[in-house]
Structures are given as structure tokens and as C-alpha cells.
Design a protein around this motif. Structure first.
Motif, PDB file in Angstrom:
ATOM      1  N   UNK A 260       0.799  -1.227   0.000  1.00  0.00           N
ATOM      2  CA  UNK A 260       0.000   0.000   0.000  1.00  0.00           C
ATOM      3  C   UNK A 260       0.837   1.286   0.000  1.00  0.00           C
ATOM      4  N   UNK A 261       1.904   1.383   0.834  1.00  0.00           N
ATOM      5  CA  UNK A 261       2.643   2.655   0.841  1.00  0.00           C
ATOM      6  C   UNK A 261       3.210   3.073  -0.520  1.00  0.00           C
TER       7      UNK A 261
ATOM      8  N   UNK B 205       5.969  -5.462  -6.869  1.00  0.00           N
ATOM      9  CA  UNK B 205       6.203  -4.900  -8.208  1.00  0.00           C
ATOM     10  C   UNK B 205       4.917  -4.943  -9.033  1.00  0.00           C
ATOM     11  N   UNK B 206       4.261  -6.105  -9.025  1.00  0.00           N
ATOM     12  CA  UNK B 206       2.989  -6.236  -9.740  1.00  0.00           C
ATOM     13  C   UNK B 206       1.960  -5.260  -9.156  1.00  0.00           C
ATOM     14  N   UNK B 207       1.950  -5.165  -7.818  1.00  0.00           N
ATOM     15  CA  UNK B 207       1.007  -4.251  -7.162  1.00  0.00           C
ATOM     16  C   UNK B 207       1.232  -2.811  -7.616  1.00  0.00           C
ATOM     17  N   UNK B 208       2.522  -2.439  -7.794  1.00  0.00           N
ATOM     18  CA  UNK B 208       2.829  -1.076  -8.227  1.00  0.00           C
ATOM     19  C   UNK B 208       2.359  -0.838  -9.664  1.00  0.00           C
TER      20      UNK B 208
ATOM     21  N   UNK C 267      -4.634   2.876  -3.745  1.00  0.00           N
ATOM     22  CA  UNK C 267      -3.969   2.188  -2.630  1.00  0.00           C
ATOM     23  C   UNK C 267      -4.586   0.811  -2.385  1.00  0.00           C
ATOM     24  N   UNK C 268      -5.910   0.752  -2.369  1.00  0.00           N
ATOM     25  CA  UNK C 268      -6.596  -0.515  -2.081  1.00  0.00           C
ATOM     26  C   UNK C 268      -6.335  -1.538  -3.179  1.00  0.00           C
TER      27      UNK C 268
ATOM     28  N   UNK D 167      -3.969  -6.590  -4.850  1.00  0.00           N
ATOM     29  CA  UNK D 167      -3.144  -7.345  -5.804  1.00  0.00           C
ATOM     30  C   UNK D 167      -2.092  -8.175  -5.066  1.00  0.00           C
ATOM     31  N   UNK D 168      -1.406  -7.532  -4.110  1.00  0.00           N
ATOM     32  CA  UNK D 168      -0.374  -8.239  -3.352  1.00  0.00           C
ATOM     33  C   UNK D 168      -0.982  -9.388  -2.548  1.00  0.00           C
ATOM     34  N   UNK D 169      -2.128  -9.127  -1.926  1.00  0.00           N
ATOM     35  CA  UNK D 169      -2.781 -10.158  -1.109  1.00  0.00           C
ATOM     36  C   UNK D 169      -3.189 -11.355  -1.973  1.00  0.00           C
ATOM     37  N   UNK D 170      -3.771 -11.071  -3.149  1.00  0.00           N
ATOM     38  CA  UNK D 170      -4.222 -12.143  -4.053  1.00  0.00           C
ATOM     39  C   UNK D 170      -3.043 -12.973  -4.550  1.00  0.00           C
ATOM     40  N   UNK D 171      -1.956 -12.292  -4.960  1.00  0.00           N
ATOM     41  CA  UNK D 171      -0.796 -13.015  -5.490  1.00  0.00           C
ATOM     42  C   UNK D 171      -0.171 -13.916  -4.423  1.00  0.00           C
ATOM     43  N   UNK D 172      -0.232 -13.492  -3.161  1.00  0.00           N
ATOM     44  CA  UNK D 172       0.325 -14.327  -2.089  1.00  0.00           C
ATOM     45  C   UNK D 172      -0.553 -15.551  -1.827  1.00  0.00           C
ATOM     46  N   UNK D 173      -1.850 -15.405  -2.111  1.00  0.00           N
ATOM     47  CA  UNK D 173      -2.770 -16.534  -1.909  1.00  0.00           C
ATOM     48  C   UNK D 173      -2.555 -17.627  -2.947  1.00  0.00           C
TER      49      UNK D 173
END
Lengths: 227, 99
Positions: free
Chosen positions: A168-169, B66-69, B86-87, B92-98
């Protein structure tokens, strides 16, 4: 000559715009409350930042540096450097702000991106003053409310990293950066700054790459002036 | 220590605001100041984006952030509101980790 009716209309429009900006920044404060809590700041520390610092980019920078393992002092220095632009806003607003020193001291706390943008470019000084105070009060109220809600909600979560809070940051910093990249020079500075920060990062304490970037940008700005 | 840093940072930011509305305009009207100060946030924000995306501690890394960015950049280009930018990066990061 504007009629009384027109003046009332103009003032209503200003107050409506101020509320709209307040609501937008309140939503943005939700993410600040969440990121600050995920970075390890307490509820009270998170709320203190929104009440006392009250300048978004600086707040995000402090909690961002702390969250990525940097010292709070590196975060504080970055926050202050980002806050330097508010001094220039103050110069532009100074002539509009009336009253004694205490009113000026109170007004100073509200000198941020949003209030400056709303106050300048008005037809009359009294409209500028109304825009400044209405925006300041709306943003201050909703910014702090949003921070509290975001922080409380995040406190209730088990593991912020599972929810992607570490991603997020950078997204927040990107959203703050984007509006400043409307010309070739800031674009080049942004790219250079990113490269310098990454190249120096393995060799210096966390947060220090930011200070190196700030010094280089300041040198660049001073040396380029007057050519 | 955290409190001391937080309070010093708050005091510094307020002092800068107060200086702006209090100091004689000519002090801050200097051409070098006028030109340099707006550039500082550009450099700092870009450095924050880079370091917070591509590092863990003192190591340079490329991971789900990186993907999240990239997703966040897409949202910025679509002029999405701040909270959505931001959300969507966090999601994206949460989904990729799952996966």
C-alpha cells in the motif's frame, strides 16, 4: 457590480467545494490510519500525526520509513523535507490572512496543498479567506476522523502483511507523485531519484537514501537556477 | 523513541508552515528557493516509491509488490481516486500471495 444574490451563490459554492475536498481527503485518511498502524505505530501516535503534523505526504513518509525498518529519525527528517513546500504556500497565503498573531498561528496549521489550491485564484480577498478556512476545517475534521477509523479497523486485523498492506505505501506515494510529473524536468528528476535511492540502499542505514536524494535534488535546483 | 521522533517531526512541519506565513516574503522569494523547493517532493516521493517497492531491509528484491505497483500505476493513469489506487495495490499483493 455583483449582486448580493451572486455573492451568496459564490459563498455557497465555496463551502460545497470545501466539503467535497474534505470528504475526499477523509477517504484518503482511512489508508493513512491503516498504513500507520500496519507500520507499528500505536493508535495514539497515528492520531497524533494527523492532529499535529496535518500534512499528508509527510505523514505517509514518516510511517513508510518506519514500516520498512528505518529509524523514526530518518522518517522525521524525510517528513520535514516534504513539509518544506508548505512554507512556500504560506508566503502566497500570508497577505490573505488577517487578524492577530494567534489567528495567524492557528491559520499556519491549515497551510497545506488543499487549502492553498482553494484559497488562491479567487475574485476577492474575502472569498479567499472563506475558501481557506472552510477547506481547512472540513479537511482537518474528516482527515482526523478517517485516520481514527482506518487505524481502529487495522488494529482489529490479525496480520496486515497477508492483506497486502506492505504494497500500500508505494501505491500511496505514486498517487501523491503523479500530479507533480506534468513536465519533462520533474519526470527526469523522479527517475534519477528512484535510481539513486536503489543504488545507495544496500550501503547506508534505512531511510538515508531519501536524505541523499533530497540533498542531490536541492543541489540540482540551486545550480540550475539562473542559467 | 518513537514518540520523540513523532513529536519532533510534527513540530518541524508546523515550524515550516509558521515560517511561511510569518517571514518577510522576500526571504522565501529568492529564485533558488522558489525553484528548488517544489522539486524536493518530486525526488523524495519517487525515492519512496522505488525503495518501498524494490527492497526488503538492505536487499534489492522484486516480489509481488512490483505487480502491485504496476496495478497502482494503471489506476493512477485511469485517474482513480486515491483510496482506490492504494486498495487495488494491497488487494493485488494479497491475491498473489494466496495463489
Amino acid at each position: 457590480m455583483a449582486s448580493t444574490q451572486d455573492l451568496i451563490q459564490a459563498r455557497r459554492g465555496i463551502i460545497r467545494d470545501a466539503l467535497g475536498i474534505g470528504i475526499a481527503t477523509g477517504a484518503y485518511a482511512l489508508s493513512f490510519g491503516a498504513i500507520s498502524t500496519a507500520a507499528g505505530l500505536s493508535l495514539l501516535q497515528t492520531c497524533a500525526l494527523s492532529v499535529l503534523m496535518f500534512t499528508g505526504a509527510s505523514q505517509f513518509a514518516l510511517v513508510g520509513v518506519v514500516g520498512s525498518g528505518g529509524s523514526v529519525w530518518a522518517g522525521a527528517a524525510t517528513a520535514a523535507l516534504l513539509g518544506s513546500r508548505n512554507a512556500l504556500y504560506g508566503v502566497r497565503l500570508s497577505s490573505l490572512l488577517d487578524g492577530g498573531w494567534w489567528k495567524r498561528a492557528a491559520a499556519a496549521h491549515f497551510v497545506i496543498d488543499e487549502t492553498t489550491a482553494m484559497a488562491i485564484a479567487r475574485d476577492t480577498a474575502s472569498e479567499s479567506r472563506l475558501a481557506f478556512w472552510a477547506t481547512g476545517l472540513a479537511v482537518f475534521t474528516l482527515w482526523n476522523l478517517g485516520t481514527l477509523i482506518g487505524a481502529l479497523a487495522t488494529h482489529a486485523l490479525p496480520d496486515p502483511k497477508v492483506l497486502g498492506f506492505d504494497a500500500a505505501p508505494p501505491a500511496a506515494f505514486l498517487a501523491l507523485l503523479a500530479p507533480r510529473l506534468r513536465a519533462r524536468e520533474p519526470m527526469a528528476i523522479a527517475l534519477g531519484a528512484g535510481v539513486v535511492a536503489l543504488v545507495t540502499l544496500p550501503f547506508v542505514p534505512a531511510g538515508v537514501p531519501l536524505l541523499i536524494v533530497a540533498v542531490l535534488v536541492a543541489l540540482f535546483g540551486v545550480l540550475r537556477t539562473g542559467r | 523513541m518513537m514518540w520523540a521522533g513523532v513529536l519532533v517531526a510534527c513540530a518541524s512541519c508546523y515550524a515550516l508552515k509558521l515560517a511561511g506565513v510569518s517571514l518577510p516574503a522576500r526571504v522565501l522569494a529568492d529564485a533558488r528557493v522558489q525553484r528548488t523547493v517544489p522539486l524536493v517532493p518530486v525526488g523524495l516521493l519517487a525515492a519512496l516509491v522505488a525503495t518501498q517497492t524494490f527492497s526488503t531491509g538492505h536487499h534489492l528484491v522484486v516480489d509481488v509488490r512490483t505487480t502491485a505497483l504496476v496495478v497502482a500505476l494503471g489506476m493512477v493513469l485511469l485517474r482513480a481516486p486515491f483510496l482506490v489506487v492504494v486498495a487495488s495495490a494491497a488487494a493485488t499483493a494479497a491475491l498473489l500471495r494466496l495463489l
